[in-house]
Design a protein around this motif. Structure first.
Motif, PDB file in Angstrom:
ATOM      1  N   GLY A  91       0.695  -1.129  -0.145  1.00 27.49           N
ATOM      2  CA  GLY A  91      -0.079   0.040   0.018  1.00 27.49           C
ATOM      3  C   GLY A  91       0.877   1.131   0.185  1.00 27.49           C
ATOM      4  N   GLY A  92       0.205   2.318   0.858  1.00 28.50           N
ATOM      5  CA  GLY A  92       0.876   3.545   0.770  1.00 28.50           C
ATOM      6  C   GLY A  92       0.892   4.045   1.982  1.00 28.50           C
ATOM      7  N   THR A  93       1.606   5.233   2.315  1.00 27.49           N
ATOM      8  CA  THR A  93       1.582   6.232   3.279  1.00 27.49           C
ATOM      9  C   THR A  93       1.193   7.524   3.080  1.00 27.49           C
ATOM     10  N   PRO A  94       0.423   8.128   3.786  1.00 25.48           N
ATOM     11  CA  PRO A  94      -0.153   9.461   3.483  1.00 25.48           C
ATOM     12  C   PRO A  94       0.915  10.600   3.150  1.00 25.48           C
ATOM     13  N   THR A  95       0.836  11.326   2.258  1.00 24.94           N
ATOM     14  CA  THR A  95       1.811  12.185   1.769  1.00 24.94           C
ATOM     15  C   THR A  95       1.697  13.525   2.452  1.00 24.94           C
ATOM     16  N   GLN A  96       2.903  13.808   2.923  1.00 23.39           N
ATOM     17  CA  GLN A  96       3.033  15.035   3.900  1.00 23.39           C
ATOM     18  C   GLN A  96       3.176  16.404   3.135  1.00 23.39           C
ATOM     19  N   LEU A  97       2.419  17.424   3.167  1.00 21.09           N
ATOM     20  CA  LEU A  97       2.470  18.815   2.581  1.00 21.09           C
ATOM     21  C   LEU A  97       3.901  19.085   2.775  1.00 21.09           C
ATOM     22  N   PRO A  98       4.444  19.563   1.762  1.00 23.27           N
ATOM     23  CA  PRO A  98       5.790  20.037   1.772  1.00 23.27           C
ATOM     24  C   PRO A  98       5.930  21.676   1.921  1.00 23.27           C
ATOM     25  N   VAL A  99       5.356  21.699   3.268  1.00 21.12           N
ATOM     26  CA  VAL A  99       5.360  23.274   3.682  1.00 21.12           C
ATOM     27  C   VAL A  99       5.930  23.225   5.189  1.00 21.12           C
ATOM     28  N   GLU A 100       6.197  24.571   5.514  1.00 22.55           N
ATOM     29  CA  GLU A 100       6.615  24.691   6.977  1.00 22.55           C
ATOM     30  C   GLU A 100       5.734  24.183   8.025  1.00 22.55           C
ATOM     31  N   ILE A 148      -3.446  14.288   0.813  1.00 24.91           N
ATOM     32  CA  ILE A 148      -3.388  15.058  -0.511  1.00 24.91           C
ATOM     33  C   ILE A 148      -2.691  13.830  -1.061  1.00 24.91           C
ATOM     34  N   GLY A 149      -3.146  12.710  -0.988  1.00 25.91           N
ATOM     35  CA  GLY A 149      -2.708  11.380  -1.614  1.00 25.91           C
ATOM     36  C   GLY A 149      -1.865  10.700  -1.024  1.00 25.91           C
ATOM     37  N   LEU A 150      -1.303   9.430  -1.457  1.00 28.30           N
ATOM     38  CA  LEU A 150      -0.353   8.322  -1.032  1.00 28.30           C
ATOM     39  C   LEU A 150       0.882   8.312  -1.822  1.00 28.30           C
ATOM     40  N   THR A 151       1.966   8.103  -0.950  1.00 26.02           N
ATOM     41  CA  THR A 151       3.198   7.770  -1.298  1.00 26.02           C
ATOM     42  C   THR A 151       3.521   6.395  -1.260  1.00 26.02           C
ATOM     43  N   PHE A 152       3.551   5.510  -2.282  1.00 21.45           N
ATOM     44  CA  PHE A 152       3.496   4.157  -2.134  1.00 21.45           C
ATOM     45  C   PHE A 152       4.744   3.648  -1.552  1.00 21.45           C
ATOM     46  N   ASP A 172      -9.766  28.097  -4.270  1.00 16.59           N
ATOM     47  CA  ASP A 172      -8.570  28.760  -4.842  1.00 16.59           C
ATOM     48  C   ASP A 172      -7.581  28.985  -3.738  1.00 16.59           C
ATOM     49  N   SER A 173      -7.553  28.141  -2.942  1.00 17.58           N
ATOM     50  CA  SER A 173      -6.617  28.053  -1.504  1.00 17.58           C
ATOM     51  C   SER A 173      -5.645  27.348  -1.594  1.00 17.58           C
ATOM     52  N   GLY A 174      -5.442  26.739  -0.174  1.00 12.92           N
ATOM     53  CA  GLY A 174      -4.453  25.751   0.015  1.00 12.92           C
ATOM     54  C   GLY A 174      -3.501  26.078   1.186  1.00 12.92           C
ATOM     55  N   VAL A 175      -2.439  25.465   1.371  1.00 13.73           N
ATOM     56  CA  VAL A 175      -1.461  25.920   2.571  1.00 13.73           C
ATOM     57  C   VAL A 175      -0.265  26.234   2.194  1.00 13.73           C
ATOM     58  N   ASP A 176       0.278  27.455   2.201  1.00 10.31           N
ATOM     59  CA  ASP A 176       1.433  27.992   2.157  1.00 10.31           C
ATOM     60  C   ASP A 176       2.406  27.444   3.440  1.00 10.31           C
ATOM     61  N   HIS A 177       1.934  27.590   4.442  1.00 11.94           N
ATOM     62  CA  HIS A 177       2.583  26.992   5.737  1.00 11.94           C
ATOM     63  C   HIS A 177       1.735  27.104   7.067  1.00 11.94           C
ATOM     64  N   PHE A 178       1.844  26.358   8.085  1.00 15.51           N
ATOM     65  CA  PHE A 178       1.351  26.318   9.337  1.00 15.51           C
ATOM     66  C   PHE A 178       1.973  27.200  10.300  1.00 15.51           C
ATOM     67  N   GLU A 179       1.357  27.692  11.225  1.00 16.35           N
ATOM     68  CA  GLU A 179       1.999  28.419  12.446  1.00 16.35           C
ATOM     69  C   GLU A 179       1.608  27.396  13.442  1.00 16.35           C
TER      70      GLU A 179
END
Length: 414
Positions: free
Chosen positions: A107-116, A238-242, A204-211
């Motif tokens: 299977g896969g592992t949930p993909t982590q957002l590439p943000v701070e 946001i999807g899986l990393t296999f 039309d949003s998303g995440v630039d970074h978390f505080e």
């Protein structure tokens, strides 16, 4: 005596183990998993996270199930590499395991957002039973939420927030939820469902970074537009990393997953794959495809096992998958490959009822039903028959679908 080894104890791996025991009663069967518990129902863990279901019904197999079938189950076992020439599996601390035939079902592992700060406390991913436990525990004491990922897993977080009384903002990159499969009409029904449980879609949003606060706990998400959304709970889907890192150097063909044919066989002798991570040859689509549904994974595991144990006759994987959502006052179901069509037909019947059919080369390849799921079996039948019906879309969009109203089938050239 053949030694079959299965890496992964999700529904595809477990289904394969059960089938192998039936097909080859004398064989040695080993199942390896890095999880700490045997097979559970991945579909129901979201109900547990919502606070609607206790743990007991979610478990499917206990360790006795494997013992009764003389299947060696190895929990908490991390595979580091596979030598397909020597037919040896190397593990972190459980010794080397030799095999005659191998099934990869990791299977896969949930993909982590590439943000701070994407790994901050309070930011959750939804995949394992352990994930669901953590989500439920945190959700019961959270007040404000943010959800990221406008797809079939992301909406589970919306349902968790709704069930747990968390007011949430659902940040979506495009102008609607699951924009690759739904038009504006269908998506708006889903948006209203979200709003009805206290989840506000933000387009039309998303995440630039978390505080985060001084303790490293998430306190807000900031989107690329600079808008700030307070939260003490965040769900990212946001999807899986296999899980294929351990196959580096094993010679398996990969293309965003492991490439297999219609028999679940990889390009390496006696190595098969099943489940989410397969890029399989879909005989109905006449193309490579991918599918993450429970039913598809179970059937792939069964077909792989039949072919692993077979001396001659091989069985093709032929399946029309479906995925349902029951989070709102109306049902939702997708079937087949609704995002792969080159032509579409749709109709809105009411504020909570809508239908969309996707065609490729005139044949149905998938679709989405909201509100009334009754036509699904007829659409799946047409998919299996591979009938060219796109020129008769009006019949398929009638409130009550009657296949007898379709023009007679002409001989289709294969």
């Amino acid at each position: 005596m053949t030694h079959y080894v299965i890496i992964g104890d999700g529904i595809s791996g477990s289904s394969a183990a059960e089938t192998l025991r039936e097909e080859d009663p004398e064989a040695t069967i080993t199942v390896i998993t890095d999880e700490g518990e045997p097979l559970y129902n991945r579909i129901l863990i979201k109900e547990h996270a919502k606070g609607k279901l206790p743990e007991a019904p979610i478990s499917i197999h206990d360790e006795d199930w494997y013992e009764e079938r003389d299947i060696d189950l190895s929990l908490n076992t991390h595979v580091t590499s596979v030598d397909t020439d020597a037919r040896v599996i190397y593990t972190h601390d459980s010794g080397d395991i030799e095999y005659d035939k191998l099934l990869v079902a990791t299977g896969g592992t949930p993909t982590q957002l590439p943000v701070e700060n994407s790994d901050a406390d309070g930011i959750h991913h939804f995949w394992t039973f352990q994930d669901a436990r953590g989500i439920r525990e945190h959700a019961e004491r959270a007040d404000r939420g943010v959800i990221v990922g406008a797809g079939l897993l992301g909406i589970d977080f919306a349902a968790v927030c709704g069930a747990q009384g968390i007011d949430a903002d659902y940040l979506m990159r495009g102008d609607r939820w699951w924009r690759y499969a739904l038009s504006a009409d269908g998506a708006e029904i889903m948006h209203e469902g979200m709003r009805s449980v206290g989840v506000d879609p933000v387009f039309d949003s998303g995440v630039d970074h978390f505080e985060v606060d001084d303790d490293g706990h998430v306190v807000a998400a900031v989107d690329p537009n600079g808008d700030r959304y307070d939260c003490d709970f965040a769900g990212v889907a946001i999807g899986l990393t296999f899980n294929t890192e351990f196959l580096r150097g094993a010679g398996l063909e990969r293309d965003n997953g492991i490439v297999v044919d219609e028999y679940m066989q990889t390009n390496v002798d006696d190595v098969y794959a099943a489940g989410d991570l397969t890029r399989f040859y879909d005989v109905l689509l006449d193309d490579q495809a991918q599918n993450g549904s429970w039913g598809s994974a179970k059937e792939q595991g069964r077909v792989a096992a039949v072919n692993m144990a077979a001396d001659a006759e091989e069985e093709e994987f032929q399946w029309v998958s479906s995925y349902s959502i029951t989070h709102f006052d109306f049902p939702f179901l997708s079937f087949g490959h609704p995002t792969l069509g080159d032509e579409h037909a749709e109709r809105k019947y009411s504020d909570t009822e809508w239908r969309r059919i996707a065609f490729k080369d005139g044949r149905i390849v998938g679709g989405v039903l909201i509100g009334d799921l009754s036509p699904q079996s007829k659409f799946k039948q047409l998919m299996r028959e591979q009938r060219v019906v796109s020129d008769q879309a009006e019949v398929l969009l009638e409130k009550r679908v009657d296949l007898d109203d379709l023009a007679p089938t002409q001989e289709q050239s294969q």
